[in-house]
Design an enzyme around this catalytic site. Structure first.
Site, PDB file in Angstrom:
ATOM      1  N   ALA A  75       0.818  -1.213   0.000  1.00 17.08           N
ATOM      2  CA  ALA A  75       0.000   0.000   0.000  1.00 17.08           C
ATOM      3  C   ALA A  75       0.853   1.264   0.000  1.00 17.08           C
ATOM      4  O   ALA A  75       0.433   2.306  -0.500  1.00 17.08           O
ATOM      5  CB  ALA A  75      -0.942   0.000   1.203  1.00 17.08           C
ATOM      6  N   THR A  76       2.051   1.187   0.548  1.00 20.00           N
ATOM      7  CA  THR A  76       2.920   2.374   0.544  1.00 20.00           C
ATOM      8  C   THR A  76       3.171   2.807  -0.901  1.00 20.00           C
ATOM      9  O   THR A  76       2.983   3.976  -1.262  1.00 20.00           O
ATOM     10  CB  THR A  76       4.250   2.063   1.264  1.00 20.00           C
ATOM     11  N   ASN A 155      -6.090   3.269  10.324  1.00 16.03           N
ATOM     12  CA  ASN A 155      -5.322   2.185  10.938  1.00 16.03           C
ATOM     13  C   ASN A 155      -5.110   2.432  12.420  1.00 16.03           C
ATOM     14  O   ASN A 155      -4.852   1.510  13.178  1.00 16.03           O
ATOM     15  CB  ASN A 155      -3.962   2.021  10.235  1.00 16.03           C
ATOM     16  N   GLN A 185      -6.928  -0.849   5.223  1.00 15.52           N
ATOM     17  CA  GLN A 185      -7.514  -1.491   6.412  1.00 15.52           C
ATOM     18  C   GLN A 185      -8.967  -1.888   6.174  1.00 15.52           C
ATOM     19  O   GLN A 185      -9.637  -2.358   7.098  1.00 15.52           O
ATOM     20  CB  GLN A 185      -7.435  -0.535   7.620  1.00 15.52           C
ATOM     21  N   SER A 205      -2.925  -3.548   0.577  1.00 18.35           N
ATOM     22  CA  SER A 205      -1.735  -4.311   0.955  1.00 18.35           C
ATOM     23  C   SER A 205      -2.163  -5.715   1.364  1.00 18.35           C
ATOM     24  O   SER A 205      -3.054  -5.870   2.198  1.00 18.35           O
ATOM     25  CB  SER A 205      -1.047  -3.604   2.129  1.00 18.35           C
ATOM     26  N   ALA A 206      -1.526  -6.738   0.784  1.00 22.81           N
ATOM     27  CA  ALA A 206      -1.973  -8.119   0.996  1.00 22.81           C
ATOM     28  C   ALA A 206      -1.851  -8.591   2.444  1.00 22.81           C
ATOM     29  O   ALA A 206      -2.678  -9.357   2.918  1.00 22.81           O
ATOM     30  CB  ALA A 206      -1.169  -9.049   0.088  1.00 22.81           C
ATOM     31  N   HIS A 207      -0.811  -8.109   3.141  1.00 19.53           N
ATOM     32  CA  HIS A 207      -0.574  -8.693   4.473  1.00 19.53           C
ATOM     33  C   HIS A 207      -1.565  -8.217   5.520  1.00 19.53           C
ATOM     34  O   HIS A 207      -1.539  -8.684   6.658  1.00 19.53           O
ATOM     35  CB  HIS A 207       0.878  -8.428   4.923  1.00 19.53           C
ATOM     36  N   THR A 242      10.138  -6.674 -12.523  1.00 20.55           N
ATOM     37  CA  THR A 242       9.630  -8.051 -12.634  1.00 20.55           C
ATOM     38  C   THR A 242       8.581  -8.305 -11.555  1.00 20.55           C
ATOM     39  O   THR A 242       8.799  -7.979 -10.383  1.00 20.55           O
ATOM     40  CB  THR A 242      10.801  -9.051 -12.507  1.00 20.55           C
ATOM     41  N   CYS A 328       3.853   1.535  12.390  1.00 21.92           N
ATOM     42  CA  CYS A 328       4.744   2.354  11.567  1.00 21.92           C
ATOM     43  C   CYS A 328       5.161   3.616  12.315  1.00 21.92           C
ATOM     44  O   CYS A 328       6.185   4.212  12.042  1.00 21.92           O
ATOM     45  CB  CYS A 328       4.066   2.723  10.260  1.00 21.92           C
TER      46      CYS A 328
HETATM   47  N1  PMP Z   1      -2.118   2.656   4.689  1.00 27.15           N
HETATM   48  C1  PMP Z   1      -2.632   2.187   5.838  1.00 27.15           C
HETATM   49  C2  PMP Z   1      -3.931   2.733   6.322  1.00 27.15           C
HETATM   50  C3  PMP Z   1      -1.957   1.202   6.552  1.00 27.15           C
HETATM   51  O1  PMP Z   1      -2.466   0.750   7.688  1.00 27.15           O
HETATM   52  C4  PMP Z   1      -0.728   0.711   6.060  1.00 27.15           C
HETATM   53  C5  PMP Z   1       0.053  -0.340   6.825  1.00 27.15           C
HETATM   54  N2  PMP Z   1       0.344   0.047   8.148  1.00 27.15           N
HETATM   55  C6  PMP Z   1      -0.236   1.229   4.849  1.00 27.15           C
HETATM   56  C7  PMP Z   1      -0.958   2.198   4.199  1.00 27.15           C
HETATM   57  C8  PMP Z   1       1.080   0.781   4.267  1.00 27.15           C
HETATM   58  O2  PMP Z   1       1.084  -0.574   3.966  1.00 27.15           O
HETATM   59  P1  PMP Z   1       2.473  -1.303   3.646  1.00 27.15           P
HETATM   60  O3  PMP Z   1       3.355  -1.032   4.818  1.00 27.15           O
HETATM   61  O4  PMP Z   1       2.105  -2.746   3.546  1.00 27.15           O
HETATM   62  O5  PMP Z   1       3.001  -0.727   2.400  1.00 27.15           O
END
Ligand code: PMP
Length: 385
Positions: A75-76, A155, A185, A205-207, A242, A328
């Site tokens: 997602a970043t 988040n 989220q 973001s997949a995780h 890739t 974060c």
């Molecule tokens: N946006 C939000 C609202 C998030 O909670 C997060 C992950 N903490 C991110 C962006 C960034 O995701 P990633 O660290 O997997 O790139």
């Protein structure tokens, strides 16, 4: 290691464990199946087909065209495409950018980079309850706004922002603006289809949904973007590099499960939240939910008078893993700007704990965590008195 030997993980907003079914889906692509999707031989073709299938699956869930999905490292990166990629592509119309007041740093800091390029960045105002002040936001909208970016679910607090209503106002007052929504989220909990939200782009973001770390998606249904990476021209020139084949296959599998099992997630997270809320009063803790509307999966509480770091440490020793604010933010060891934007007093801000749940969380785990919090609070109060 915790004294009792048991771990109750309640930090799912930071990351979630890989679903064994997702692992099974992606594992062949870390083993005997390999190939660069750009290669023309059968190994490459098979990899390209796997990425195509994942793209089609993910697109189906969001009711978009497969072409609208750009796989990223998370997602970043997707937020960087949403903010930098769209503002740069759209700058002939103006230089004003609006972002939410409680954005993830990947949106906030990306917007800050735009300032160096001559853009003006303003924040969307909050109302007295900490929700988005739609009327005040509307007054900021005009024809020279080129981008509006905000999160669907916070988040830090689990608050849900009124994306659809904001989109309606953006369309009416800022005809050139692109609307980017950080839905990291939200997937698997709320409907994130761009047609539903009225936005041009989304970040995932997949995780966050039992998929692997380091893979995500930028979903883009309207307008053009300026790529951040150039090179091999992958993802139709929007994201060179890739493809992370195993990650992408895992992400699509995780998204399919999150979609199919959304009711289970809602039920499990609701039960967990209720179980914790039922015990909060005993420790003098209070829930904080800016704006008043939120998802059950994220519960932010203030335990007054004791720094969250201290409570966390004691919870951790007893096997309960939660978070003092967002993960974060904790690395930077500084207070979240969201707390200041919401007018949370610095002492209270230091005492914010976040518990976050998933479909794998049991009521019994939440009850154990609540009981542990009660015990820890009592012990700390005894030490301090
Ligand atoms: N946006 C939000 C609202 C998030 O909670 C997060 C992950 N903490 C991110 C962006 C960034 O995701 P990633 O660290 O997997 O790139």
């Amino acid at each position: 290691m915790p004294e009792a030997g048991r771990i109750v993980y309640l930090d799912h907003a930071a990351t979630t464990p890989l679903d064994p079914r997702v692992r099974a889906a992606l594992e062949p692509w870390l083993g005997e199946r390999f190939g660069n999707p750009s290669s023309r031989h059968p190994f490459g073709v098979a990899a390209a087909e796997a990425v195509d299938r994942a793209r089609a699956e993910f697109a189906r869930i969001l009711a978009v065209r497969p072409h609208d999905v750009v796989f990223t490292s998370g997602a970043t990166e997707a937020n960087h495409l949403g903010v930098l990629g769209q503002a740069r592509a759209n700058k002939r119309h103006g230089k004003r950018v609006l972002i939410g007041s409680t954005e993830h740093p990947s949106v906030r800091e990306a917007a800050r980079l735009l300032v160096r390029e001559g853009f003006g960045v303003e924040t969307l105002p909050l109302d007295a309850a900490g929700g988005l002040d739609l009327d005040a936001a509307t007054r900021l909208l005009s024809a020279d706004v080129v981008l509006v970016a905000h999160m669907l679910v916070s988040n830090e607090f689990g608050s849900v922002y009124p994306s659809r209503e904001l989109a309606r106002r953006v369309r009416a007052r800022a005809p050139h603006a692109r609307l980017h929504v950080d839905a990291s989220q939200a997937l698997g909990k709320l409907d994130c289809a761009p047609a539903e939200l009225g936005c041009d782009s989304l970040a995932f973001s997949a995780h966050k949904l039992h998929g692997p770390q380091g893979v995500g998606a930028f979903v883009h249904v309207g307008g053009t973007i300026e790529p951040l990476f150039v090179g091999g021209g992958q993802e139709h020139g929007r994201r060179s590099g890739t493809e992370n084949v195993a990650g992408i296959v895992g992400f699509a599998a995780a998204a399919r499960l999150a979609d199919a099992e959304r009711e289970d997630t809602l039920r499990a997270t609701h039960a967990a939240r209720s179980a914790m809320l039922a015990r909060l009063a005993e420790v003098g803790a209070r829930e904080i939910l800016p704006g008043g509307r939120g998802i059950d999966a994220i519960l932010a509480v203030i335990v007054p008078g004791i720094p969250a770091e201290v409570v966390m440490h004691h919870l951790e020793r007893r096997g309960v893993y939660a978070s003092a604010g967002a993960a974060c933010q904790s690395r930077k060891n500084e207070q979240s700007p969201s707390f200041a934007a919401l007018g949370i007093a610095p002492d209270d801000a230091r005492s914010v704990l976040r518990f976050s749940f998933a479909r794998t969380t049991t009521r019994e785990e939440a009850e154990f965590a609540a009981q542990t919090l009660v015990d820890v609070r009592r012990e700390l109060a005894a030490v301090r008195s």
